[in-house]
Design an enzyme around this catalytic site. Structure first.
Site, mmCIF file in Angstrom:
data_model
loop_
_atom_site.group_PDB
_atom_site.id
_atom_site.type_symbol
_atom_site.label_atom_id
_atom_site.label_comp_id
_atom_site.label_asym_id
_atom_site.label_seq_id
_atom_site.Cartn_x
_atom_site.Cartn_y
_atom_site.Cartn_z
ATOM 1 C CG ASP A 16 -1.717 1.191 1.449
ATOM 2 O OD1 ASP A 16 -2.280 1.666 0.452
ATOM 3 O OD2 ASP A 16 -1.781 1.696 2.583
ATOM 4 C CG ASP A 18 -1.774 7.537 0.615
ATOM 5 O OD1 ASP A 18 -1.236 8.649 0.588
ATOM 6 O OD2 ASP A 18 -2.364 7.032 -0.372
ATOM 7 C CG ASP A 312 -2.490 2.393 6.428
ATOM 8 O OD1 ASP A 312 -3.202 3.251 6.968
ATOM 9 O OD2 ASP A 312 -2.513 2.179 5.203
#
Length: 454
Positions: A16, A18, A312
């Site tokens: 991922d 961000d 996250d």
């Protein structure tokens, strides 16, 4: 399943972007996200101007794992069995008495759907990542504001909140320079973005040299992705990855079928026609994990290539990659840094009025343990002031050990390890702390305050 996990055994590494590969300066980005939503509500929807000012410690309200009961205007923190451990109405915490009166000791009414990771509901919203989290504080303050103008039977601000999110994060906002968020990050990237540590860049190159296929799968649109990657990795960032997928619209990327969510090519950041199949590495938009996996089989010449995905968000990354695609998952959990970080004392001395709007403003980083909500990992059962303290795991904590292979505070934490390092994985027959690296959160260690874990 074996007890250990090694990156050396994986054929494909997916990341991922961000808050995973690209880490943000949390106090600054949190304030910016809050302001970008608040300015829209005030200027476009006529909400109270007081929403635009924030007290220095306001972001303490932001705690991952909170669920907003939209119609009631309440936020709840859930135990692993679905009972409510803490709650607030707007920003105001409920007392133990109010908590027991409102929720009792029974499973919260929406727990069945929220725990099934059902993504959309008009009834509740789960806050589980830093892009969303400042919105929790804003919604809580909206509830406070509406309450000042009279008793509310049911709250009806959510459609306005969604409009604020859409206005700031929509695909065209970056190019148009609309909203508050993208123009500010474009103009001051150093203020919000942490450059990728050299150790992580070196590690990515080592993975590639070891024959691993590297994927970047982000829900951010291609133009914002390029800004972030050029800033944190350098202008040659595309050389780190075999496949880049932007506007992936997770969790749908994992749960949708090829005809529901086909891949598209990009020209000048504009999406082109849908592709019937994914035939070669490159940069794509939208898409689905099923067709991606078919391409990975070709690229690795393996019938069953092993993929690990780093992310996250439990809801958008970890749960769907584990549940729908059966990938290994590495959960990036900055809350694990909270055990080690202390607030520097010298920042206390400078008067607030000397600081700019987006400067520190004394706003604490959201990964410090929230005073209002307590530990992300455990909490004590409410209403038992005089009884021996019993700690229970939060629902968020249970999700980590259920759906993650391992959990780490950042990529930097593992970048210097040998590729064949053997991590102890989370599994049903190991302890609740097994999969945390480099160390479990102190709150989960049974000798802390000699409390008993339930």
């Amino acid at each position: 399943m074996q007890q250990h996990f090694s990156l050396a055994d994986c054929d494909v590494m997916g990341f991922d972007l961000d808050y995973t590969l690209c880490r943000y300066h949390l106090p600054q980005s949190g304030r910016l996200i809050y302001d970008s939503f608040a300015e829209y509500l005030v200027t476009e929807k006529g909400y109270d101007k007081d929403l635009l000012t924030l007290a220095p410690d306001s972001l303490d309200f932001c705690c991952k794992g909170l669920v907003l009961d939209i119609e009631e205007g309440n936020f709840v923190k859930l135990a692993e069995d679905g009972t409510v451990l803490r709650a607030s109405h707007g920003t105001k915490s409920m007392t133990s008495e109010e908590l027991l009166e409102t929720y009792g000791r029974k499973e919260w009414k929406h727990f069945n759907t929220v725990s099934g990771m059902v993504s959309r509901s008009a009834k509740y919203y789960l806050y589980d990542n830093y892009f969303d989290l400042p919105g929790a504080l804003l919604c809580a303050r909206v509830v406070d504001s509406l309450d000042q103008h009279g008793v509310q039977k049911k709250y009806d601000f959510w459609k306005d909140m969604m409009a604020a999110v859409q206005h700031n994060y929509k695909i065209s906002a970056f190019k148009e320079g609309s909203g508050t968020y993208f123009p500010e990050v474009k103009n001051h990237p150093d203020k919000y973005l942490q450059r990728c540590p050299e150790s992580v860049k070196k590690w990515l190159k080592q993975l590639k040299s070891a024959g691993k296929i590297l994927l970047l799968i982000t829900s951010s649109h291609s133009d914002y992705c390029r800004l972030l990657c050029e800033h944190i990795l350098g202008s040659d960032f595309e050389e780190y990855f075999d496949i880049v997928i932007t506007n992936a619209l997770k969790p749908g990327f994992f749960s949708h079928t090829p005809n529901q969510r086909p891949f598209r090519t990009l020209e000048n950041d504009e999406e082109q026609e849908a592709l019937l199949s994914l035939d070669k590495p490159g940069w794509y938009s939208q898409g689905n994990a099923i067709q991606l996996y078919e391409l990975l089989k070709k690229m690795t010449s393996k019938l069953d290539p092993k993929v690990v995905y780093f992310g996250d968000s439990m809801h958008s990354d970890i749960f769907p990659a584990h549940h729908y695609s059966n990938w290994e998952t590495v959960f990036i959990l900055e809350e694990l840094l909270g055990d080690k970080v202390t607030v520097p004392v010298e920042t206390e001395s400078e008067p607030l009025e000397k600081k700019g709007k987006y400067e520190e403003d004394q706003l604490k980083a959201p990964y410090f343990e929230s005073k209002q909500w307590g530990s992300f990992f455990v909490d004590r059962l409410p209403g038992l002031e005089n009884a021996e303290e019993t700690l229970v795991r939060t629902w968020s904590c249970k999700c980590i050990s259920t759906y993650s292979t391992i959990a780490i505070p950042s990529l930097e934490a593992i970048a210097d390890l040998p590729l064949d390092y053997r991590f102890t994985r989370f599994s049903s027959n190991s302890s609740a702390t097994a999969g945390y690296y480099p160390s479990p959160p102190r709150a989960l260690l049974p000798n802390e305050d000699l409390v008993t874990m339930k």
